[in-house]
Enzyme design. Structure first.
Site, PDB file in Angstrom:
ATOM      1  N   ASP A 296       0.813  -1.229   0.000  1.00 46.21           N
ATOM      2  CA  ASP A 296       0.000   0.000   0.000  1.00 46.21           C
ATOM      3  C   ASP A 296       0.840   1.270   0.000  1.00 46.21           C
ATOM      4  O   ASP A 296       0.404   2.312   0.489  1.00 46.21           O
ATOM      5  CB  ASP A 296      -0.969   0.020   1.197  1.00 46.21           C
ATOM      6  CG  ASP A 296      -1.908  -1.163   1.203  1.00 46.21           C
ATOM      7  OD1 ASP A 296      -2.717  -1.283   0.276  1.00 46.21           O
ATOM      8  OD2 ASP A 296      -1.818  -1.988   2.140  1.00 46.21           O
TER       9      ASP A 296
ATOM     10  N   HIS B  61      -3.709  -1.991  -6.352  1.00 43.55           N
ATOM     11  CA  HIS B  61      -2.957  -0.794  -6.689  1.00 43.55           C
ATOM     12  C   HIS B  61      -3.897   0.252  -7.261  1.00 43.55           C
ATOM     13  O   HIS B  61      -4.467   0.063  -8.342  1.00 43.55           O
ATOM     14  CB  HIS B  61      -1.854  -1.140  -7.691  1.00 43.55           C
ATOM     15  CG  HIS B  61      -0.822  -2.078  -7.153  1.00 43.55           C
ATOM     16  ND1 HIS B  61       0.214  -2.564  -7.922  1.00 43.55           N
ATOM     17  CD2 HIS B  61      -0.661  -2.612  -5.915  1.00 43.55           C
ATOM     18  CE1 HIS B  61       0.965  -3.361  -7.168  1.00 43.55           C
ATOM     19  NE2 HIS B  61       0.443  -3.404  -5.953  1.00 43.55           N
TER      20      HIS B  61
END
Length: 411
Positions: free
Chosen positions: A14, A44
């Site tokens: 992340d 993503h």
């Protein structure tokens, strides 16, 4: 940035890898985005004006019109891939599967793997590892059993072998229904004690034949062929602090997150290794987190991450230079940094712990560490000075317009 680039996350995932890949693809011509690890658990996020997509298996350069190649190191889940293609079509991407090629040796993740993964994690109760519940670890584990000549009752990678395994199904098998059926039959029988017999192999064979007809499957050195045509961007999944060899067990991924796979795919060709970090630390799910701070969590609400049923809660804390250095070392060194979330304010960074980081039993040690925190008024300048690495990509918001690709200084 010229030449090939390997994008790798330096945290627990992340970090903003998707937005960095999108920025690189928008900044200069890129032949292909190559995925070099992980599978359908990637998440993503890319935002371009009013379009937002969470990339899972497609490369994050798709909205910039760049094709994707899923290398042999990627675990491919065709059902989820079809769903992602439909979502991209809804955003205006014409025939997304046309932009995709897949190595025939890539392992298939099936609904049987997913069910087994979730059954094991459910059985762990409060001791859950923080799996995404997408079958990633189970796909990798099952693929090890034939090579290791495993038999019922053996213990492989801390899991008991519950049946007689067969060879693991691959993307290339989807073009050969008889081979695929044999492999799926063995897979279903193997996992029946854990997940039951609710999966019809004939239905899966039919589905995967349609999948094979819709995508381009490659053999041989496809990455080499692509690299000789022009610049590639290698998109990593997860973060180095979750790496199967360098992360903090058992809260790790069954994947090589470091640049090793990408470098092997490139062979002798040079690439710039670009490590991605936020200006503060984040973690999704269980595991040690020395700089965790609830104040950071509340000050920086997350638009595109939330608590996952299997993965667990979203967590945040101060930037951790100790773990950053650990990640850089695990990568064998990197060439430059991408720094995201520069719109965050009142930041701090951990420069040390109350005890040195050992080389063994990292999880237990990290669980009880007190960090030394200092103010971080200028993250880019601080990171360049203290890590000795140039910052070549910056992001100060979620949108592509908030990202800048900087020209590296000539030496």
């Amino acid at each position: 940035m010229d030449g090939h680039t390997i994008v790798v996350g330096l945290g627990f995932g992340d970090e903003g890898k998707g937005a960095v890949v999108d920025a690189l693809c928008h900044d200069h011509p890129v032949t292909t985005v190559v995925r070099f690890n992980g599978g359908a658990q990637a998440a993503h996020n890319v935002v371009v004006d009013d379009r937002h997509h969470t990339f899972s298996q497609f490369g994050s350069g798709t909205l910039a019109g760049v094709p994707t190649h899923l290398s042999r190191h990627v675990l491919v889940e065709p059902i989820a891939l079809a769903g992602e293609a439909r979502a991209l079509e809804a955003l205006g991407v014409t025939d997304p599967l046309r932009l995709l090629s897949i190595d025939a040796d890539a392992l298939l993740t099936t609904p049987i793997h997913v069910a087994a993964n979730r059954a094991r994690e459910d059985a762990r109760g409060p001791a859950r590892h923080g799996s995404c519940g997408k079958g990633i670890g189970e796909t990798t584990w099952y693929s090890l059993l034939t090579d290791r000549h495993a038999e019922p009752g053996d213990v492989v990678e801390h899991q008991e072998v519950i049946g007689v395994p067969g060879p693991a199904p691959t993307v290339g098998d989807c073009d050969h229904p008889a081979v695929l059926r044999r492999k799926l039959d063995a897979l279903a029988r193997f996992y029946e004690p854990l997940v039951g017999d609710r999966y019809r192999v004939d239905d899966l064979v039919s589905l995967y034949r349609d999948f094979a007809a819709a995508v381009r499957t490659t053999t041989g050195d496809e990455v080499g062929r692509l690299a000789d045509r022009g610049p590639l961007v290698f998109e990593g999944a997860q973060g180095v602090l979750l790496d199967q060899h360098h992360g903090f067990h058992p809260h790790t991924t069954w994947s090589t997150v470091t640049p090793d796979n990408a470098k092997a795919l490139l062979g002798h060709r040079h690439a710039t290794v670009l490590g991605v970090t936020r200006t503060y630390q984040t973690r999704h799910g269980a595991g040690p987190f020395p700089t965790e701070d609830h104040d950071v969590l509340t000050r920086f609400p997350e638009r595109h991450n939330d608590t996952g049923h299997y993965q667990g809660s979203w967590r945040a804390g101060h930037l951790d230079a100790v773990l950053l250095r650990h990640a850089v070392t695990a990568c064998g060194g990197i060439d430059a940094l991408a720094v995201t979330h520069l719109d965050a304010d009142r930041l701090k960074v951990a420069t040390a712990y109350d005890a040195p980081l050992p080389t063994t039993d990292l999880t237990a040690v990290l669980t009880d560490r007190t960090p030394t925190l200092v103010d971080l008024p200028d993250p880019v300048a601080w990171l360049e000075e203290h890590l000795g690495l140039p910052v070549l990509v910056t992001g100060a918001g979620p949108d592509r317009a908030h990202y800048t690709v900087r020209t590296p200084a000539r030496r």
